[in-house]
Design a protein around this motif. Structure first.
Motif, mmCIF file in Angstrom:
data_model
loop_
_atom_site.group_PDB
_atom_site.id
_atom_site.type_symbol
_atom_site.label_atom_id
_atom_site.label_comp_id
_atom_site.label_asym_id
_atom_site.label_seq_id
_atom_site.Cartn_x
_atom_site.Cartn_y
_atom_site.Cartn_z
ATOM 1 N N ILE A 5 67.319 -65.457 -42.790
ATOM 2 C CA ILE A 5 68.031 -64.314 -42.221
ATOM 3 C C ILE A 5 69.230 -64.009 -43.105
ATOM 4 C CG2 ILE A 5 67.342 -64.863 -39.844
ATOM 5 C CD1 ILE A 5 70.321 -65.799 -39.438
ATOM 6 N N LYS A 6 69.832 -62.866 -42.880
ATOM 7 C CA LYS A 6 71.098 -62.532 -43.540
ATOM 8 C C LYS A 6 72.211 -62.764 -42.524
ATOM 9 C CE LYS A 6 69.249 -59.687 -47.081
ATOM 10 N NZ LYS A 6 69.505 -58.617 -48.013
ATOM 11 N N TYR A 8 74.609 -61.058 -41.541
ATOM 12 C CA TYR A 8 74.935 -59.955 -40.632
ATOM 13 C C TYR A 8 74.115 -59.988 -39.347
ATOM 14 C CZ TYR A 8 70.927 -57.279 -42.495
ATOM 15 O OH TYR A 8 69.677 -56.865 -42.880
ATOM 16 N N GLU A 9 73.031 -60.749 -39.331
ATOM 17 C CA GLU A 9 72.217 -60.849 -38.126
ATOM 18 C C GLU A 9 72.859 -61.734 -37.063
ATOM 19 O OE1 GLU A 9 67.891 -61.199 -38.801
ATOM 20 O OE2 GLU A 9 68.410 -61.076 -40.932
ATOM 21 N N ILE A 10 73.774 -62.610 -37.471
ATOM 22 C CA ILE A 10 74.391 -63.532 -36.506
ATOM 23 C C ILE A 10 75.923 -63.522 -36.525
ATOM 24 C CG2 ILE A 10 72.400 -65.073 -36.407
ATOM 25 C CD1 ILE A 10 74.005 -66.982 -38.269
ATOM 26 N N HIS A 12 79.815 -61.262 -37.904
ATOM 27 C CA HIS A 12 80.492 -60.095 -38.469
ATOM 28 C C HIS A 12 81.664 -60.570 -39.304
ATOM 29 C CE1 HIS A 12 83.817 -60.024 -35.411
ATOM 30 N NE2 HIS A 12 82.898 -60.610 -34.675
ATOM 31 N N GLU A 102 71.865 -64.794 -47.636
ATOM 32 C CA GLU A 102 70.710 -65.295 -46.894
ATOM 33 C C GLU A 102 70.886 -66.774 -46.581
ATOM 34 O OE1 GLU A 102 67.245 -64.352 -49.255
ATOM 35 O OE2 GLU A 102 67.130 -62.354 -48.353
#
Length: 110
Positions: A5-6, A8-10, A12, A102
């Motif tokens: 995942i990147k 920004y998915e989890i 800020h 990532e």
């Protein structure tokens, strides 16, 4: 099992600048992800990820009381706001660059 995942998915991020130094916050959307981020997003990994824009050291500060991190990156703004001809003299896009990192995120198996 894990999945790529990147950040920004989890999480800020926000940035701030002082001279030729940028600070990057990293704050998980869900507090329980703080421990995961603590293990995986080290100063060394941030330095490697931002190697083309951070020429100096990266120091990570942990703020467990609010489940956040602050990364201080030296020699990052091509001389600083008053001397740089960079399009992003304040480094506001650094947070977007950090969040593109990532990582391998654990997933639950049924």
């Amino acid at each position: 099992m894990t999945k790529t995942i990147k950040l920004y998915e989890i999480a800020h991020s926000r940035t701030g600048d002082k001279g030729n130094i940028i600070n990057l916050s990293l704050i998980p959307y869900i507090e329980k992800d703080y421990e995961f981020l603590k293990e995986i997003v080290t100063a060394e990994k941030v330095k490697m990820h931002l190697k083309d824009i951070v020429m100096g050291e990266v120091t990570r500060y942990e703020v467990p009381s609010i489940k956040a991190f602050n990364f201080v990156c030296t020699n990052s703004l091509l001389g600083g706001v008053t001397t740089s001809v960079s399009l992003d003299t304040h480094g506001k896009s650094f947070s977007s660059a950090l969040l593109e990192m990532e990582v391998q995120f654990p997933i639950e198996c049924d």
